[in-house]
Structures are given as C-alpha cells and as structure tokens.
Design a protein around this motif. Structure first.
Motif, short mmCIF file in Angstrom:
data_model
loop_
_atom_site.label_atom_id
_atom_site.label_comp_id
_atom_site.label_asym_id
_atom_site.label_seq_id
_atom_site.Cartn_x
_atom_site.Cartn_y
_atom_site.Cartn_z
N ARG A 41 38.43 39.56 36.11
CA ARG A 41 39.04 39.41 34.80
C ARG A 41 39.72 38.05 34.75
NH1 ARG A 41 40.75 44.70 36.53
NH2 ARG A 41 39.77 46.37 35.31
N CYS A 42 39.37 37.26 33.78
CA CYS A 42 39.86 35.89 33.71
C CYS A 42 41.39 35.86 33.66
CB CYS A 42 39.28 35.20 32.48
SG CYS A 42 39.62 33.44 32.41
N GLY A 43 42.01 35.12 34.60
CA GLY A 43 43.46 34.99 34.65
C GLY A 43 44.17 36.14 35.33
N SER A 44 43.42 37.10 35.85
CA SER A 44 44.00 38.29 36.48
C SER A 44 43.58 38.38 37.95
CB SER A 44 43.57 39.55 35.74
OG SER A 44 44.05 39.54 34.41
N PRO A 45 44.26 39.23 38.72
CA PRO A 45 43.90 39.38 40.13
C PRO A 45 42.49 39.95 40.31
CG PRO A 45 46.07 40.31 39.70
CD PRO A 45 45.44 40.03 38.37
N LEU A 46 41.81 39.50 41.34
CA LEU A 46 40.50 40.06 41.69
C LEU A 46 40.71 41.48 42.20
CD1 LEU A 46 37.45 39.66 42.21
CD2 LEU A 46 38.06 38.82 44.48
N THR A 47 40.01 42.43 41.60
CA THR A 47 40.18 43.85 41.92
C THR A 47 38.93 44.39 42.61
OG1 THR A 47 41.60 44.13 39.98
CG2 THR A 47 40.72 46.13 40.99
N VAL A 48 39.15 45.14 43.68
CA VAL A 48 38.07 45.76 44.43
C VAL A 48 38.29 47.27 44.40
CG1 VAL A 48 37.03 46.04 46.71
CG2 VAL A 48 37.73 43.77 45.94
N ILE A 49 37.29 48.01 43.96
CA ILE A 49 37.38 49.48 43.93
C ILE A 49 36.46 50.03 45.00
CG2 ILE A 49 37.03 51.55 42.55
CD1 ILE A 49 37.65 49.86 40.08
N ARG A 50 37.04 50.83 45.90
CA ARG A 50 36.27 51.44 46.97
C ARG A 50 36.32 52.96 46.82
NH1 ARG A 50 37.35 48.99 52.74
NH2 ARG A 50 38.81 50.72 52.79
N THR A 51 35.60 53.64 47.66
CA THR A 51 35.58 55.10 47.58
C THR A 51 36.94 55.70 47.92
OG1 THR A 51 34.77 55.18 49.86
CG2 THR A 51 33.12 55.28 48.09
N ASP A 52 37.78 54.95 48.67
CA ASP A 52 39.06 55.49 49.10
C ASP A 52 40.24 55.05 48.25
OD1 ASP A 52 38.69 52.92 49.98
OD2 ASP A 52 39.63 53.21 51.94
N ASP A 53 40.11 53.93 47.50
CA ASP A 53 41.25 53.44 46.72
C ASP A 53 40.84 52.19 45.94
OD1 ASP A 53 43.79 53.29 45.69
OD2 ASP A 53 44.82 53.05 47.62
N SER A 54 41.77 51.71 45.13
CA SER A 54 41.59 50.46 44.40
C SER A 54 42.55 49.43 44.98
CB SER A 54 41.88 50.67 42.91
OG SER A 54 41.80 49.46 42.21
N PHE A 55 42.06 48.20 45.19
CA PHE A 55 42.85 47.16 45.84
C PHE A 55 42.72 45.85 45.08
CE2 PHE A 55 41.40 50.04 49.15
CZ PHE A 55 42.55 50.28 49.91
N PHE A 56 43.67 44.95 45.34
CA PHE A 56 43.49 43.55 45.04
C PHE A 56 42.95 42.89 46.30
CE2 PHE A 56 47.34 44.49 42.31
CZ PHE A 56 46.62 44.57 41.13
N LEU A 57 42.33 41.71 46.11
CA LEU A 57 41.80 40.98 47.25
C LEU A 57 42.50 39.63 47.36
CD1 LEU A 57 39.49 41.31 49.41
CD2 LEU A 57 38.15 39.78 47.96
N SER A 58 43.03 39.34 48.55
CA SER A 58 43.74 38.08 48.76
C SER A 58 42.76 36.95 49.02
CB SER A 58 44.70 38.22 49.95
OG SER A 58 43.97 38.28 51.17
N PRO A 59 43.20 35.68 48.91
CA PRO A 59 42.30 34.55 49.17
C PRO A 59 41.70 34.53 50.56
CG PRO A 59 44.25 33.81 47.99
CD PRO A 59 44.50 35.23 48.39
N ASN A 60 42.37 35.17 51.53
CA ASN A 60 41.81 35.21 52.89
C ASN A 60 40.98 36.47 53.15
OD1 ASN A 60 43.73 37.19 53.12
ND2 ASN A 60 44.97 36.14 54.66
N GLY A 61 40.68 37.22 52.07
CA GLY A 61 39.80 38.37 52.20
C GLY A 61 40.49 39.66 52.59
N ARG A 62 41.83 39.69 52.54
CA ARG A 62 42.56 40.90 52.93
C ARG A 62 42.78 41.79 51.71
NH1 ARG A 62 47.90 42.36 53.29
NH2 ARG A 62 48.57 40.31 52.55
N LEU A 63 42.56 43.09 51.88
CA LEU A 63 42.83 44.05 50.81
C LEU A 63 44.33 44.30 50.73
CD1 LEU A 63 39.98 46.64 51.54
CD2 LEU A 63 40.01 44.91 49.74
N THR A 64 44.85 44.34 49.52
CA THR A 64 46.28 44.50 49.33
C THR A 64 46.56 45.26 48.03
OG1 THR A 64 48.39 43.33 49.03
CG2 THR A 64 46.41 42.24 48.21
N HIS A 65 47.73 45.89 47.97
CA HIS A 65 48.18 46.51 46.73
C HIS A 65 49.20 45.62 46.01
CE1 HIS A 65 46.73 50.37 48.64
NE2 HIS A 65 46.18 50.43 47.44
N GLU A 66 49.51 44.47 46.60
CA GLU A 66 50.49 43.56 46.03
C GLU A 66 49.81 42.55 45.12
OE1 GLU A 66 53.72 43.91 46.38
OE2 GLU A 66 53.37 45.67 47.68
#
Length: 290
Positions: A41-66
C-alpha cells in the motif's frame, strides 16, 4: 518476469519474480510454505499475511508487529510492481485490470486498486494504482482426501458445491479433487476462467492433476463449461466461484446431459439463505461441502 520449466517449479518463484526487487529481497528469507499474501500500500508499511498471523516486514527481512520497524512502500514500488506483473505493457492487461486483478503463471493472483475511471457505471481503467495484493497459490496434495468419499463412490460422481469464505482454500481443494478423480480414471474437464486451478503456462500445468484432466483457460465459465460438454465428453466438469445467471444456466444444461459438476461458491461459515437460493437455482446438488 520469467516462467520456469515444470521440473524446476518453485511454488513461490513466479510470484517473487513479479515483486519489486527490493521487496523480493526482503522476503527472500521468509517461509514460503506459510506465506499467503504480500500487501503493498503506497505510503504504508509492507504487510505479510501468513497462515499463523499478519506481520509487517522490516527492511532487513524480519517479521514484526511494530509499525515503526516496517519497510514503507513507496510510489516507485507500486510502479515497479505494475511493470513486472504487466511485463511493461499495461495496455495489454487492461481487461484484467478492469476486473481488479492479474493472474500470474503458477496461479498466483495480484489484486489491484486505486483511482478508477468509470464509463457508464463500469471501470474503464485505473488512473493511478494505490495498492497491490500478491496472493500465493499453492498445491496441497491430499487436501481433499477426507471428503472424496462424499463426492464419489468410485463410480458415480455427485454434483458438489464447496462453500466457504475467501482465502479458506476452495481453489486448492478443487485442484486436489480434480487430481483424485483423474487418478481414479475419470475424464475431468477443468474450466479455469482466471487461470488459477490449473494455472496453465505454455500449455502445461505446474500442479499434479493426474493424467485425465483436460483444461480450458481464459474463457468465461459458462461458455467454457458448454464447450467442454460438447467437445471433451467429460465425466465431470470442475470450475471455480460460480455466480452469474449464465453459470447457472450452463450447469443446468450440463446436468441434463448426465455430466457431473464440482464447483465452489463464496459463503460464510454457515450456509446462509442466499446459499440455499443458489442451490435451488442449480436444481439441487448431491453434496454441499461447507
């Protein structure tokens, strides 16, 4: 974007190759088996949805809820994503964009939304794109094993509608039903309007559909079902997400000819009255899998 040979097929590779390069690089260490959606989403955090939860993705590839730790999607990312999914030819994909999605090789789908321009109440084109939703398609061998005894006794194939909410695996289930029936020696015709069930690429499916499947892609479900009925003498026709009046008319004609139908329908966790209305319009079905 490139297409892999079947023997080299990786369930996520086609979709990864259609992601903007910096986002694909961040996702490279993510567990593909659990990945369901990547939302830009333009201007918003990159969101990754998996079978276990929804996460944001950090620039170093780490899944986070922050939210503050997340990679922010830019307008350049959206433009690059559109270049990749349309192979730098947006006009060649105008019909798909008007429908709100583009299907990639491998059966993956990219949903598109933004500033739409309408003519006579229908979308004519997108003036600008605000968001892309990359949805992973996957093959789950054996996912239909527990319900096959409800669909067939080995001889008769019951007319079947699978009803569930979006993202509950209807297409994955249909794919495995087709495989099971094909392996049982049945003549299976798949009408794959959106190139998701079989995901043909250069005439070949990356999925295991057995040896008895005939596949027709890129044509409306109603027209495709009647074409398969006339040309392929199937035991069963399988298609996905029926809904239009033409679909119901085609299915009624198929049933008159003694050919079985296995299909799916959007619905809630419990069958609602409109679900029963659909079943009545179909003239009744052998099984309704909810």
């Amino acid at each position: 974007m490139f297409t892999l040979a079947k023997e080299d097929f990786n369930p996520g590779q086609e979709l990864y190759s259609a992601l903007p390069e910096r986002i694909a690089a961040c996702l490279s260490g993510t567990d593909t088996d659990r990945l369901m959606e990547v939302r830009l989403r333009c201007g918003s955090p990159l969101t990754v949805i998996r079978t276990d939860d929804s996460f944001f993705l950090s620039p170093n590839g780490r899944l986070t809820h922050e939210r503050g730790e997340a990679l922010t999607v830019t307008a350049h990312d959206i433009r690059r994503g559109m270049e990749l999914i349309t192979r730098c030819s947006v006009y060649a994909y105008e019909n798909e964009i008007r429908s709100g999605y583009i299907t990639l090789a491998g059966g993956h789908r990219v949903g598109i939304c933004g500033d739409a321009v309408t003519q006579q109440g229908k979308i004519s084109h997108m003036r600008s794109v605000q968001a892309l939703n990359y949805r992973f398609a996957r093959e789950v061998i054996g996912s239909a094993d527990k319900i096959m005894n409800k669909i067939t006794d080995g001889i008769v194939i019951k007319n079947t509608v699978i009803i569930s909410p979006p993202m509950y695996g209807k297409t994955t289930m249909l794919r495995d039903i087709a495989r099971n029936l094909s392996l049982a020696g049945k003549r299976v015709s798949i009408v794959d309007e959106r190139c998701e069930i079989a995901a043909l690429s250069f005439g070949e499916s990356p999925f295991d559909l057995g040896a008895g499947c005939d596949i027709l892609s890129g044509v409306s479900k109603a027209d495709g079902m009647l074409l398969m009925l006339r040309s392929m003498s199937p035991d069963v026709i399988i298609t996905d997400e029926i809904g239009g009046d033409d679909d119901f008319a085609a299915i009624r004609e198929i049933k008159k000819r003694g050919v079985s139908i296995v299909t799916s329908l959007h619905g809630g966790n419990e069958i609602q009255p409109d679900g029963f209305d659909v079943i009545i319009r179909l003239g009744g079905v052998g099984q309704c899998l909810n």
